[in-house]
Design an enzyme around this catalytic site. Structure first.
Site, PDB file in Angstrom:
ATOM      1  N   SER A 245     -23.229  28.823 -50.848  1.00 43.65           N
ATOM      2  CA  SER A 245     -23.074  30.258 -50.598  1.00 43.65           C
ATOM      3  C   SER A 245     -21.635  30.647 -50.900  1.00 43.65           C
ATOM      4  CB  SER A 245     -23.394  30.572 -49.142  1.00 43.65           C
ATOM      5  OG  SER A 245     -22.346  30.074 -48.336  1.00 43.65           O
ATOM      6  N   LYS A 246     -21.356  31.935 -50.722  1.00 46.30           N
ATOM      7  CA  LYS A 246     -20.016  32.469 -51.027  1.00 46.30           C
ATOM      8  C   LYS A 246     -18.918  31.681 -50.315  1.00 46.30           C
ATOM      9  CE  LYS A 246     -21.307  37.205 -51.980  1.00 46.30           C
ATOM     10  NZ  LYS A 246     -22.485  37.624 -51.237  1.00 46.30           N
ATOM     11  N   ARG A 247     -19.252  31.206 -49.132  1.00 43.01           N
ATOM     12  CA  ARG A 247     -18.318  30.411 -48.328  1.00 43.01           C
ATOM     13  C   ARG A 247     -17.753  29.231 -49.131  1.00 43.01           C
ATOM     14  NH1 ARG A 247     -19.667  26.660 -44.887  1.00 43.01           N
ATOM     15  NH2 ARG A 247     -21.884  26.827 -45.333  1.00 43.01           N
ATOM     16  N   GLY A 249     -16.969  29.224 -52.238  1.00 43.08           N
ATOM     17  CA  GLY A 249     -16.168  29.666 -53.397  1.00 43.08           C
ATOM     18  C   GLY A 249     -17.052  30.436 -54.365  1.00 43.08           C
TER      19      GLY A 249
END
Ligand code: GLU
Length: 498
Positions: A245-247, A249
Site C-alpha cells: 500500500s501507499k505506506r 512508498g
C-alpha cells in the site's frame, strides 16, 4: 485437430492510476500472449460511472505503453452497454434471472442487519419468486429494478493454471445483480459477456478475483458460453508481509517513473514478482524471456516487493545506457529540481558540464532522480559545506603547498581569449591528470604523494573527501570554477582560523 489461437485480455478499471499489482497482471498477460503467439486485448472496464475517469484511462494507457506493452485489440465497456442488457434479458426469458424491485435503502438496511447479527451479507432473495401480476404492477408503476441472477445449489470447480483445483460451494453465494437499475452491467456480468464475445481463452488476473471466478463460471454455464482457462496471480506484499500500500512508498507506475526508474528495469522487475527464469538469469529484456516462459511456472506464493532489488536492477539498466542516452534521460530531473531550465541548455558550457557529470556519476546512480543531488555540487556559485574529514586534511601544512601549486598550474592554463568562451574545453580530464602528475613530481622529494596529494585538491574543490575520480571533478568544474572554489576554501580556512 484445429488449434485455437490463444487470446488473453487485460481489463483495468480506470478508477485510479496504474497500480503496480495491476501493471504486473498486464505484464503477465502480455508475456503469456506473446510467448504463445496469441492475441492480447486491452479492455477498459469503466462501467462504474461514478469512479471511472477519462484521465485515469489515459494515464493507464500511457503507463502500459511506457512499460513497453502493446495490444492487438482495444475495447471500452461503456461503448458496449447494449450487449449486456440483451444477454441479461435472454437469462430473464430462460428463467435464470429475475427482476428485483428492492430499493437501495432496503438492500442497505438488510446488509446492516446481517452485519449486526454477525452473518455473511447477501441478498435474501425476496424478489426471486414474485407473482407475474406483481411484476406487471411494479413495471406499470415505473418502479426501478435490477436484474438478478438465480444462484442454484451446486459445487463449482475449476482448474487454476497456477493454483491447481479450486472448489466452491454456491451456498456461500447469494443471488447477485447482473444489470443495475441504471441499466449498466455489474462487473461480474460484463466480464463474462465480454470474455465470451471477445473469444478469450485465458483469464490471467489477481488472486483477489478468485471468488468472482466462481460467480463467473456459473454465468458462463448459464449463458451457454465456453469457460476459459483461469490463472490467478498471488498478491504483492511489502517486505513486512502486509499487502502493498501507499505506506510502503510508490505504488503506481507513474510514481516509479517520477522516482527515476527506467522502463526496462521496471518491466524486468515486475516479471520477477512470482516468476523466475529457470536458468537463474535475473536481468533481461521482456522479449528475451518469451521462449522460456510458461504460465504454469508462475509461483502461487505471495510475491514480496523488494525495493533494494529494484534499485539494484535499475542501476544495472542505467549502466547499459550510453552517456548520450543518459544525458537525455536526466534532463527532466534537473529541470524538475530547478537546477537548470530549458532555455539555459542553449549554453554549450552547461551542456558540457552536465554531460561530464553523467560520465562521472553514472556508476553510482541507482535512480535517475539521484542525479540532481550529484550535479548540484558542480553548478557555479555553489557554497561549499566542508566535511570534518575534509577540514582535517586541509589543515595540514603539506596541503597548503599542494593547493598553492595547483592554483598556480590552473592559472597557467591559457583561456584562449574571447573566441572560445567555454574554458572547460581546455581543462579536460587529460590535462587535469597531467597537472596532478606534475604536482606529484614537484613534491616527490618531500614525499607528498597518494592521499596527501589528491585529498587536499578534492577537499578544496568540493569540501568532501570522496567523489568521482579527481581529474573528472576538475574537468567538470573547469578552470574558473576550480579557482572560485579554491578561493572560497582558503577564505573559509582563514575566517575560521584553521
Ligand atoms: N476490472 C477488473 C480490475 O481492475 C479486472 C478483473 C478481471 O481481470 O476480470 O480488477
Amino acid at each position: 485437430m484445429e488449434s485455437i489461437k490463444p487470446r488473453f485480455r487485460f481489463a483495468p478499471s480506470p478508477t485510479g492510476g496504474l497500480h503496480i499489482g495491476t501493471a504486473r497482471t498486464a505484464l503477465f498477460n502480455w508475456i503469456s500472449a506473446r510467448s504463445m503467439d496469441g492475441d492480447l486485448i486491452l479492455r477498459i472496464e469503466d462501467t462504474d460511472l461514478n469512479r471511472s475517469t477519462k484521465e485515469f484511462e489515459e494515464s493507464i494507457i500511457s503507463d502500459l505503453k511506457w512499460l513497453g506493452l502493446n495490444w492487438d485489440e482495444f475495447y471500452r465497456q461503456s461503448d458496449r452497454i447494449k450487449f449486456y442488457k440483451s444477454e441479461a434479458e435472454r437469462l430473464l426469458k430462460e428463467g435464470k434471472a429475475y427482476m428485483c424491485f428492492c430499493s437501495s435503502e432496503r438492500i442497505e438496511a438488510l446488509k446492516g442487519k446481517l452485519i449486526s447479527e454477525g452473518k455473511p451479507t447477501g441478498y435474501d432473495n425476496q424478489c426471486r419468486n414474485l407473482a407475474e401480476e406483481e411484476i406487471k404492477e411494479n413495471l406499470k408503476n415505473k418502479i426501478e429494478y435490477t436484474i438478478r441472477y438465480k444462484v442454484n445449489p451446486e459445487e463449482i470447480r475449476f482448474n487454476d493454471l497456477i493454483r491447481g483445483e479450486i472448489k466452491f460451494s454456491s451456498e456461500v453465494i447469494s443471488d447477485f445483480v447482473l444489470i443495475k437499475s441504471d441499466s449498466t452491467p455489474s462487473y461480474n456480468f460484463a466480464v463474462v459477456v465480454d470474455d465470451n464475445d471477445m473469444g478469450i481463452t485465458h483469464v490471467v488476473r489477481g488472486e483477489d478475483h478468485i471468488t468472482n471466478t466462481a460467480r463467473q463460471i456459473m454465468l458462463f454455464e448459464s449463458l451457454g458460453y465456453k469457460i476459459p482457462n483461469f490463472a490467478h496471480l498471488s498478491m504483492i506484499l511489502g517486505s513486512d508481509g502486509a499487502k502493498l500500500s501507499k505506506r510502503h512508498g510508490a505504488t503506481t507506475i507513474t510514481q516509479f517513473k517520477d522516482e527515476g526508474f527506467l522502463k526496462d528495469a521496471m518491466a524486468n522487475y515486475l516479471s520477477l514478482l512470482s516468476w523466475a527464469p529457470r536458468d537463474g538469469e535475473e536481468i533481461f529484456f521482456l522479449n528475451d524471456i518469451l521462449d522460456k516462459f510458461k504460465i504454469s511456472d508462475i509461483s502461487k506464493n505471495p510475491a514480496i516487493f523488494d525495493i533494494d532489488k529494484l534499485n539494484w536492477l535499475n542501476g544495472n539498466y542505467i549502466r547499459k545506457k550510453t552517456n548520450e542516452e543518459l544525458f537525455e534521460l536526466v534532463l527532466p530531473f534537473l529541470i524538475r529540481e530547478n537546477l537548470i531550465n530549458q532555455g539555459e541548455l542553449k549554453d554549450s558550457g552547461l551542456k558540457t558540464k552536465i554531460f561530464k557529470c553523467v560520465d562521472a556519476f553514472r556508476d553510482k546512480l541507482k535512480t535517475l532522480a539521484e542525479f540532481p543531488g550529484y550535479v548540484k555540487d558542480f553548478l557555479s556559485g555553489k557554497i561549499l559545506n566542508y566535511e570534518d574529514e575534509a577540514l582535517n586534511i586541509l589543515k595540514l601544512e603539506t596541503s597548503r603547498k599542494v593547493i598553492n601549486l595547483f592554483t598556480e598550474k590552473l592559472k597557467e592554463i591559457k583561456t584562449s581569449g574571447e573566441s572560445i568562451p567555454d574554458d572547460n574545453s581546455i581543462l579536460n580530464e587529460e590535462k587535469a591528470r597531467a597537472i596532478i602528475n606534475e604536482i606529484g613530481a614537484s613534491f616527490n622529494s618531500e614525499s607528498i604523494k597518494g592521499k596527501l596529494l589528491y585529498m587536499p585538491i578534492r577537499a578544496s574543490l568540493t569540501g568532501k573527501v570522496h567523489g568521482p575520480e579527481l581529474p573528472k571533478v576538475i574537468s567538470i568544474l573547469g578552470k574558473e570554477e576550480c579557482l572560485n572554489m579554491i578561493g572560497q576554501t582558503l577564505a573559509f580556512l582563514k575566517n575560521n582560523q584553521i
